[in-house]
Motif scaffolding. Structure first.
Motif: not given
Length: 627
Positions: A41-48, A50-64
Motif C-alpha cells: 500500500v502507498w499513499v500517493r500525494s501531490v506536492q507542488d 508533482e505526484p509522490r508515493y510513500d510506502a505504508a506500514t501494515n499495522l495488523g488486523e482488528r475485527d476482520g
C-alpha cells in the motif's frame, strides 16, 4: 447491494484533524480481509503539482480489517492524497469518491488543509433558519406602521407564491417575537439560529438592503437584535446573520449617491455603463445592483473599517456569532472579472481579527467545492451533494414543484444507489473539515418544502439523514409543523403558533429527538462515515469513532437488507440485536439473524423494514491496531 470495501475518510480514525504547512501527517486506510489481501500500500500525494508515493506500514488486523499507515507531507495548503493498493495481481486507487481499478484524476483525492480551523462549536451545531417576517409577532410590542411599499397582511392571509405582490406582503413578524419564542427552539434542541437579513429594505425578504447601518425598525430596531442575541446566548444558543456581499438594494443610500453622481466615491462601488445609464445587477434584477469589489473604498467601508458592515454587527452590543454570505458563489465575479477568493479571504481575515470563534458560511447552490477549500468560507449552504439527491430518492408526486430553480418538473425519482453515487460525487471534493461544516438542508426559504415534494413520511426519513450524515443539520422554521410550499415564496408561511388546525404534522418531538442524538453521541459529530448498503429502497451507513459507533438504516418502503458478515465487529453485531436507540413510526426496524455469540455473530444478519422507517443504533467503537 452490500458494500464492503477498503475505507478511508478524513475523520480522526484515519487522519489528523489539524495539520501545519510543511509538516508531516500520518494517514491510515483499512482493508477488509473479505475483500482481499493487499500485499503493498502507498499513499500517493501531490506536492507542488508533482505526484509522490510513500510506502505504508501494515499495522495488523482488528475485527476482520487490516490497517495500514503512511506518512505524507503537507507541502501545500491543500494537500491532496489517495491510496494505491496492490492486491490480487492488480492495483487499485482509493479516493474520496470510491475504489477504482484504473487511473483517476486528482479531482476527488482526499484533502488535508493547513488553514485556520473553523470554530470548534460549529460542527456540533443544530441550526434553525428564521425568516423574520413570518416567524412571530411580538406580544409585548404593539403593531408598527406599514411602509408605503408593503401590502399589510394578517397572520392568516394566504401567501402569494408568485406575482407582483409576492415580495411585498408584510406579515409583521419581528425580532422581539423570536426572543419570545426561544423556549420553543430550546425544546427542539437548537443551539444556532440563522436569521435571514434584518436590514431595512423595500421587500419582505430584505435581501435588497437600503442600509447596512441599522436594523429595520419594522423588526424592532437595533435594540431588538441586541436583546435577541443576549437572550439566545444566555441559553447557550448562538446567532448568525445573513449578509449580501454581492449586491445592495436599489434603495440603498450608497446606490442613491452612485446613481445621482457619476463622480462620487459610491459610483465606484457598482458597475455602471460608460454613460452611467445602465448598471449591472444580480441576474438582471434592477432592484439588486451588483457590487464592484475592485473598489478599494468599497472594501474599506464593507470590510476593513473599524465600523465596517462586516465588523460592526460582530461587536457588542450586537455580538453576532458569524455570517452566512448570500450568493457567496457570485460575490466578486462578473464576466472576466473574478475577485471571488480575494474578497472571501478579505472577509474571513477581518472576521478572525474581530472574533476568531465566529462562523463564516457561504451560499453556493450548485457544486460548491471549487470555492470551499477551507481557507475562507468554512462551509456552504449548498443543495447539490445532499438536498437534491435526497429529494429525488424520497420523491412523491409533485410534478409542478420548483426543483431548485431548474426547468425540470419536480425531482426525478432515483434509487438508493444513485443517491449514494450523487452524494459521493459532489461531496468528495470537499476536505473533511469543510464537509463537517456544510449546512445539511432538508429545505430552505428559497425552495419548496420537503413535505410537498416527498412521499408520506418522507420528511421524517430525510431529517434522520440530515441529522446523522456529516454536516450541520438545518431546520427551516415550520419544518417541525409539517408546513408545505410549492416554491421558496410559498414556503414562507407564517408559523402556526397556538393554532393546532394549521399544524399539518407535529414533528417537534421528532426533531428534538434527533437533536438529542447528536448532542449525546459524539460519533454523529466526530465520527467518520462508512456506507454498508445502498440499493433501491434502503440506505445503511455507520458513523465511527474509537469509542462509539452509530449505525443508521433508512428505508422508503418495506425491504430486507442483508449485511455483509464482515461489515461490523462481533461486538457491534451483538449490540445491533438489542434494537434501535431511535426509530421513526410505530413499528421499528428489526434485526433478523446475526446475533449469535462469538464467531456466529453477524452470520446472515438482515435488517428488516415493514414499511417506510428509519432506525438508529448505538454500537461499540471501532478498534484500531496500535502503530
Amino acid at each position: 447491494m452490500a458494500i464492503l470495501l477498503p475505507h478511508h475518510d478524513g475523520s480522526a480514525l484515519y487522519a489528523p484533524q489539524s495539520v501545519t504547512l510543511g509538516g508531516t501527517a500520518q494517514v491510515r486506510v483499512r482493508i477488509p480481509l473479505a475483500w482481499g489481501t493487499a500485499t503493498r500500500v502507498w499513499v500517493r500525494s501531490v506536492q507542488d503539482g508533482e505526484p509522490r508515493y510513500d510506502a505504508a506500514t501494515n499495522l495488523g488486523e482488528r475485527d476482520g480489517w487490516v490497517w495500514w499507515e503512511a506518512a505524507t507531507r503537507t507541502t501545500n495548503p491543500v494537500a491532496r492524497y489517495r491510496f494505491l493498493l496492490e492486491a490480487g495481481g492488480k492495483y487499485w486507487n482509493l479516493n474520496a469518491q470510491g475504489l477504482f481499478s484504473r487511473d483517476v484524476s486528482d479531482h476527488a483525492d482526499f484533502r488535508l488543509t493547513a488553514f485556520d480551523p473553523a470554530p470548534e462549536w460549529l460542527h456540533r451545531a443544530v441550526m434553525y433558519q428564521i425568516f423574520p417576517d413570518r416567524f412571530a409577532r411580538s406580544v409585548q410590542v404593539p403593531g408598527r406602521p406599514v411602509p408605503d411599499w408593503a401590502v399589510a397582511c394578517t397572520w392568516h392571509t394566504p401567501v402569494i407564491p408568485s406575482g407582483p405582490e409576492t415580495s411585498v406582503q408584510l406579515y409583521g413578524g419581528d425580532l422581539h417575537g423570536i426572543t419570545e419564542r426561544l423556549d420553543h427552539l430550546q425544546r427542539l434542541g437548537i443551539n444556532l439560529i440563522y436569521l435571514t437579513p434584518f436590514f431595512p429594505a423595500t421587500s419582505n425578504h430584505r435581501y435588497d438592503a437600503a442600509t447596512f447601518d441599522a436594523v429595520d425598525p419594522l423588526l424592532g430596531g437595533d435594540q431588538a437584535l441586541a436583546d435577541l442575541v443576549e437572550a439566545a446566548h444566555s441559553r447557550g444558543m448562538r446567532v448568525i446573520g445573513d449578509l449580501t456581499a454581492n449586491h445592495s438594494g436599489d434603495a440603498h443610500e450608497w446606490f442613491a449617491k452612485a446613481a445621482a453622481d457619476p463622480g462620487s466615491e459610491e459610483a465606484g462601488y457598482y458597475y455602471f455603463s460608460t454613460d452611467h445609464s445602465h448598471y449591472e445587477s444580480w441576474w438582471g434584477v434592477p432592484s439588486l445592483p451588483k457590487f464592484n469589489w475592485s473598489s478599494a473604498q468599497l472594501r474599506e467601508r464593507f470590510v476593513l473599517a473599524e465600523d465596517s458592515v462586516v465588523a460592526r454587527w460582530l461587536r457588542p452590543p450586537f455580538s453576532l456569532d458569524g455570517w452566512r454570505i448570500d450568493v457567496g458563489n457570485m460575490t466578486g465575479r462578473l464576466g472576466a472579472v473574478d475577485l471571488h477568493h480575494e474578497v472571501a479571504r478579505l472577509i474571513a481575515d477581518r472576521i478572525r481579527e474581530i472574533n476568531p470563534d465566529a462562523a463564516l458560511l457561504a451560499e453556493s447552490t450548485s457544486d460548491a467545492s471549487p470555492d470551499l477549500t477551507g481557507e475562507h468560507w468554512q462551509g456552504a449552504m449548498t443543495y447539490s451533494n445532499l438536498t437534491r439527491p435526497l429529494w429525488s430518492w424520497l420523491a412523491g408526486s409533485a410534478p409542478d414543484v420548483n426543483f431548485f430553480g431548474s426547468p425540470l418538473a419536480g425531482p426525478n425519482r432515483i434509487g438508493a444507489e444513485d443517491f449514494l453515487a450523487t452524494h459521493q460525487d459532489l461531496a468528495s471534493t470537499f476536505s473533511w473539515q469543510v464537509r463537517r461544516h456544510n449546512m445539511n438542508a432538508l429545505n430552505t426559504h428559497d425552495t419548496a418544502r420537503a413535505a410537498t415534494v416527498m412521499i408520506d413520511g418522507g420528511p421524517e426519513l430525510a431529517a434522520v439523514l440530515v441529522f446523522t450524515l456529516p454536516g450541520i443539520p438545518m431546520v427551516f422554521a415550520g419544518d417541525e409543523f409539517g408546513l408545505q410550499g410549492m416554491n421558496g415564496e410559498d414556503s414562507r408561511t407564517p408559523m402556526p403558533w397556538d393554532e393546532p388546525q394549521r399544524v399539518l404534522k407535529d414533528l417537534a418531538g421528532h426533531y428534538a429527538a434527533l437533536a438529542g442524538l447528536r448532542r449525546h453521541h459524539d460519533a454523529l459529530t466526530e465520527g467518520g462515515v462508512r456506507w454498508l448498503h445502498a440499493e433501491g429502497d434502503a440506505l445503511v451507513f455507520i458513523r465511527e469513532t474509537a469509542h462509539e459507533s452509530v449505525l443508521v438504516f433508512v428505508a422508503r418502503a418495506a425491504v430486507t437488507v442483508a449485511l455483509d458478515d464482515a461489515a461490523l465487529s462481533r461486538g457491534q453485531f451483538q449490540a445491533l440485536a438489542a434494537g434501535p436507540a431511535f426509530h421513526t413510526g410505530t413499528c421499528p426496524p428489526t434485526l433478523e439473524g446475526g446475533s449469535g455469540a462469538g464467531s456466529e455473530a453477524g452470520i446472515n444478519a438482515r435488517l428488516v423494514a415493514h414499511g417506510p422507517v428509519a432506525g438508529v443504533w448505538v454500537l461499540p467503537g471501532t478498534a484500531v491496531p496500535e502503530a
